[in-house]
Design a protein around this motif. Structure first.
Motif, PDB file in Angstrom:
ATOM      1  N   PHE A  35       0.838  -1.320   0.045  1.00  0.00           N
ATOM      2  CA  PHE A  35       0.159   0.128   0.252  1.00  0.00           C
ATOM      3  C   PHE A  35       1.085   1.084  -0.266  1.00  0.00           C
ATOM      4  O   PHE A  35       2.153   1.182   0.212  1.00  0.00           O
ATOM      5  CB  PHE A  35      -0.864   0.057   1.312  1.00  0.00           C
ATOM      6  CG  PHE A  35      -1.607  -1.350   1.194  1.00  0.00           C
ATOM      7  CD1 PHE A  35      -2.907  -1.525   0.457  1.00  0.00           C
ATOM      8  CD2 PHE A  35      -1.565  -2.125   2.412  1.00  0.00           C
ATOM      9  CE1 PHE A  35      -3.446  -2.572   0.513  1.00  0.00           C
ATOM     10  CE2 PHE A  35      -2.383  -3.262   2.396  1.00  0.00           C
ATOM     11  CZ  PHE A  35      -3.528  -3.369   1.633  1.00  0.00           C
ATOM     12  N   THR A  36       0.083   2.467  -0.095  1.00  0.00           N
ATOM     13  CA  THR A  36       0.825   3.761   0.033  1.00  0.00           C
ATOM     14  C   THR A  36       0.158   4.430   1.084  1.00  0.00           C
ATOM     15  O   THR A  36      -0.432   3.939   1.961  1.00  0.00           O
ATOM     16  CB  THR A  36       0.837   4.483  -1.285  1.00  0.00           C
ATOM     17  OG1 THR A  36       1.658   5.669  -0.983  1.00  0.00           O
ATOM     18  CG2 THR A  36      -0.461   4.588  -1.847  1.00  0.00           C
ATOM     19  N   CYS A  37       0.192   5.572   1.158  1.00  0.00           N
ATOM     20  CA  CYS A  37      -0.367   6.445   2.162  1.00  0.00           C
ATOM     21  C   CYS A  37      -1.067   7.870   1.680  1.00  0.00           C
ATOM     22  O   CYS A  37      -0.371   8.314   0.757  1.00  0.00           O
ATOM     23  CB  CYS A  37       0.631   6.902   3.178  1.00  0.00           C
ATOM     24  SG  CYS A  37       0.138   7.768   4.508  1.00  0.00           S
ATOM     25  N   PRO A  38      -2.092   8.376   1.961  1.00  0.00           N
ATOM     26  CA  PRO A  38      -2.680   9.590   1.588  1.00  0.00           C
ATOM     27  C   PRO A  38      -1.745  10.830   1.796  1.00  0.00           C
ATOM     28  O   PRO A  38      -2.015  11.766   1.323  1.00  0.00           O
ATOM     29  CB  PRO A  38      -4.128   9.489   2.152  1.00  0.00           C
ATOM     30  CG  PRO A  38      -3.893   8.943   3.091  1.00  0.00           C
ATOM     31  CD  PRO A  38      -2.957   7.674   2.888  1.00  0.00           C
ATOM     32  N   ASN A  39      -0.945  10.419   2.910  1.00  0.00           N
ATOM     33  CA  ASN A  39       0.066  11.635   3.122  1.00  0.00           C
ATOM     34  C   ASN A  39       1.112  11.637   2.561  1.00  0.00           C
ATOM     35  O   ASN A  39       2.199  12.441   2.560  1.00  0.00           O
ATOM     36  CB  ASN A  39       0.440  11.547   4.861  1.00  0.00           C
ATOM     37  CG  ASN A  39       0.640  12.812   5.347  1.00  0.00           C
ATOM     38  OD1 ASN A  39       0.610  13.877   4.997  1.00  0.00           O
ATOM     39  ND2 ASN A  39       1.346  12.677   6.642  1.00  0.00           N
ATOM     40  N   GLN A  93       1.898  -4.049   8.601  1.00  0.00           N
ATOM     41  CA  GLN A  93       2.717  -2.829   9.298  1.00  0.00           C
ATOM     42  C   GLN A  93       2.945  -1.486   8.329  1.00  0.00           C
ATOM     43  O   GLN A  93       2.810  -0.424   8.895  1.00  0.00           O
ATOM     44  CB  GLN A  93       4.001  -3.553   9.799  1.00  0.00           C
ATOM     45  CG  GLN A  93       4.526  -2.360  10.526  1.00  0.00           C
ATOM     46  CD  GLN A  93       5.830  -3.086  11.204  1.00  0.00           C
ATOM     47  OE1 GLN A  93       6.464  -4.014  10.929  1.00  0.00           O
ATOM     48  NE2 GLN A  93       6.414  -2.320  12.339  1.00  0.00           N
ATOM     49  N   ALA A  94       3.290  -1.838   7.141  1.00  0.00           N
ATOM     50  CA  ALA A  94       4.123  -0.726   6.326  1.00  0.00           C
ATOM     51  C   ALA A  94       3.032   0.039   5.812  1.00  0.00           C
ATOM     52  O   ALA A  94       2.074  -0.350   5.323  1.00  0.00           O
ATOM     53  CB  ALA A  94       4.890  -1.264   5.117  1.00  0.00           C
ATOM     54  N   TYR A  95       3.218   1.547   5.901  1.00  0.00           N
ATOM     55  CA  TYR A  95       2.268   2.398   5.189  1.00  0.00           C
ATOM     56  C   TYR A  95       0.921   2.524   5.810  1.00  0.00           C
ATOM     57  O   TYR A  95       0.643   2.188   7.077  1.00  0.00           O
ATOM     58  CB  TYR A  95       2.519   2.133   3.811  1.00  0.00           C
ATOM     59  CG  TYR A  95       3.651   2.634   3.097  1.00  0.00           C
ATOM     60  CD1 TYR A  95       4.083   3.521   2.857  1.00  0.00           C
ATOM     61  CD2 TYR A  95       4.585   1.509   2.792  1.00  0.00           C
ATOM     62  CE1 TYR A  95       5.586   4.129   2.174  1.00  0.00           C
ATOM     63  CE2 TYR A  95       5.886   1.564   2.375  1.00  0.00           C
ATOM     64  CZ  TYR A  95       6.168   2.879   2.065  1.00  0.00           C
ATOM     65  OH  TYR A  95       7.351   3.224   1.455  1.00  0.00           O
ATOM     66  N   THR A  96      -0.141   2.839   4.813  1.00  0.00           N
ATOM     67  CA  THR A  96      -1.374   2.826   5.438  1.00  0.00           C
ATOM     68  C   THR A  96      -2.502   1.449   4.984  1.00  0.00           C
ATOM     69  O   THR A  96      -2.585   1.435   3.557  1.00  0.00           O
ATOM     70  CB  THR A  96      -2.434   3.904   5.111  1.00  0.00           C
ATOM     71  OG1 THR A  96      -1.350   5.002   5.437  1.00  0.00           O
ATOM     72  CG2 THR A  96      -3.417   4.291   5.454  1.00  0.00           C
ATOM     73  N   ASN A  97      -2.622   0.752   5.736  1.00  0.00           N
ATOM     74  CA  ASN A  97      -3.100  -0.419   5.283  1.00  0.00           C
ATOM     75  C   ASN A  97      -4.557  -0.898   5.217  1.00  0.00           C
ATOM     76  O   ASN A  97      -5.007  -1.936   5.114  1.00  0.00           O
ATOM     77  CB  ASN A  97      -2.577  -1.917   6.258  1.00  0.00           C
ATOM     78  CG  ASN A  97      -0.935  -1.810   6.136  1.00  0.00           C
ATOM     79  OD1 ASN A  97      -0.431  -2.561   5.180  1.00  0.00           O
ATOM     80  ND2 ASN A  97      -0.326  -1.151   7.007  1.00  0.00           N
ATOM     81  N   THR A  98      -5.276   0.356   5.063  1.00  0.00           N
ATOM     82  CA  THR A  98      -6.617   0.334   4.772  1.00  0.00           C
ATOM     83  C   THR A  98      -6.961   1.222   3.515  1.00  0.00           C
ATOM     84  O   THR A  98      -8.074   1.675   3.250  1.00  0.00           O
ATOM     85  CB  THR A  98      -7.586   0.499   5.990  1.00  0.00           C
ATOM     86  OG1 THR A  98      -7.445   2.084   6.463  1.00  0.00           O
ATOM     87  CG2 THR A  98      -7.545  -0.435   7.032  1.00  0.00           C
ATOM     88  N   TYR A  99      -5.748   1.798   2.948  1.00  0.00           N
ATOM     89  CA  TYR A  99      -5.830   2.840   1.992  1.00  0.00           C
ATOM     90  C   TYR A  99      -5.834   2.016   0.542  1.00  0.00           C
ATOM     91  O   TYR A  99      -4.673   1.958  -0.127  1.00  0.00           O
ATOM     92  CB  TYR A  99      -4.785   3.739   2.078  1.00  0.00           C
ATOM     93  CG  TYR A  99      -4.724   5.018   1.176  1.00  0.00           C
ATOM     94  CD1 TYR A  99      -5.916   5.784   1.009  1.00  0.00           C
ATOM     95  CD2 TYR A  99      -3.639   5.339   0.433  1.00  0.00           C
ATOM     96  CE1 TYR A  99      -5.879   6.972   0.342  1.00  0.00           C
ATOM     97  CE2 TYR A  99      -3.647   6.366  -0.166  1.00  0.00           C
ATOM     98  CZ  TYR A  99      -4.742   7.247  -0.605  1.00  0.00           C
ATOM     99  OH  TYR A  99      -4.815   8.075  -1.367  1.00  0.00           O
TER     100      TYR A  99
END
Length: 314
Positions: A35-39, A93-99
């Protein structure tokens, strides 16, 4: 005070909780779900939180170049060199795991929990990435096995949150906790000690806020300065001072006394890869820090929850 219920510790450890719940040793298998992250991608902001590593706080997770199953097997093989038997927590664990779209989340979660010996699923995410569709999925999966969701609050001070580029206000965290708990999903909150500009009172205020929230677990971290993070610039400008070891130990002990004894303490310090760490270097000796915390608790007759009902939280 009888500390036998916590395995002789003066606080409620994750190990104690898991052994009581599952009857044996349970350890985490850290997974990078890709995943990635909205931030990071511009939806909320770019660049991420200024302390976050290039691996999205998943420095010890598996490689995203591998499948979920292959990552699980690789990390499991490493863990079993230390622990020869036990059950597992699949830990995204890594990044945003519901994104991600819910269908994609379902496939990845299902692949992880299908591995033999998995008794729990842990998902690290942001409180602004917990949609109703995600909640529906988590509630559905919680009927199959134990689930907790980790939310990175880091600080209850919205001014500090702006400095670290967190990308949401305290009220967003509080709302996410409320909505997760409405689905009977356990919540583990993260707090960081040593953020730029924060006083000891600020750090304790964050703990007090969490102590009075409907969370079931807490992770207390020391701020690590790692190479190739945006935080390096503040450090070079003299706007970041590392906590000393004794200062951190005393703060942690004070914090523990203010946490009610039903909240599981998942972490009291953390690791950072030696090759990436700029400081504080004393944090590399993790067991020395944990032993110092135990010594401080015993010396001062502290225990978890001692001051919970007498603190000044409003």
């Amino acid at each position: 005070m009888n500390f036998d219920k916590w395995g002789g510790k003066r606080y409620y450890t994750l190990n104690s909780f898991l052994r009581h719940k599952f009857g044996e040793k349970v350890f985490k298998i850290s997974i990078d779900g890709g995943f990635t992250c909205p931030n990071r991608d511009g939806k909320v902001a770019k660049g991420g939180c200024i302390f976050c590593s290039e691996h999205g706080s998943g420095d010890f997770a598996g490689s995203r170049l591998l499948s979920i199953s292959d990552q699980f097997d690789n990390v499991k093989d490493m863990m079993e060199k230390k622990w020869h038997s036990g059950k597992y927590i699949a830990y995204f664990q890594a990044y945003t795991n519901t994104y991600a779209p819910v269908d994609e989340l379902r496939i990845k979660y299902e692949e992880a929990i299908s591995k033999e010996g998995v008794v729990a699923l842990a998902i690290a995410t942001r409180p602004d990435c917990v949609s109703e569709e995600v909640l529906d999925l988590l509630e559905e999966m919680s009927k199959k096995l134990y689930i907790w969701v980790e939310l990175g609050l880091q600080t209850s001070n919205d001014k500090t949150a702006e400095i670290i580029n967190r990308g949401y206000k305290l009220e967003v965290f509080d709302d996410a906790v409320k909505r997760l708990r409405s689905r009977n999903i356990d919540v583990v909150a993260h707090a960081i000690f040593g953020l730029p500009g924060e006083t000891e009172d600020d750090m304790i205020a964050t703990v007090d806020h969490l102590a009075h929230s409907d969370i079931q677990g807490i992770k207390l971290h020391l701020l690590h300065l790692m190479k190739h993070t945006r935080l390096v610039k503040l450090y070079e400008e003299g706007k970041l001072q590392f906590l000393e070891k004794d200062q951190y130990v005393n703060l942690i002990c004070k914090a523990i006394t203010r946490i009610p004894d039903h909240i599981v303490i998942h972490r009291l310090t953390g690791d950072a890869p030696r090759q990436s760490l700029i400081g504080p270097m004393w944090s590399l000796k993790k067991w020395e820090v944990l032993n110092a915390i135990d010594d401080c608790m015993e010396k001062n007759s502290y225990y978890q929850g001692l001051d919970f009902h007498t603190n000044n939280y409003k």
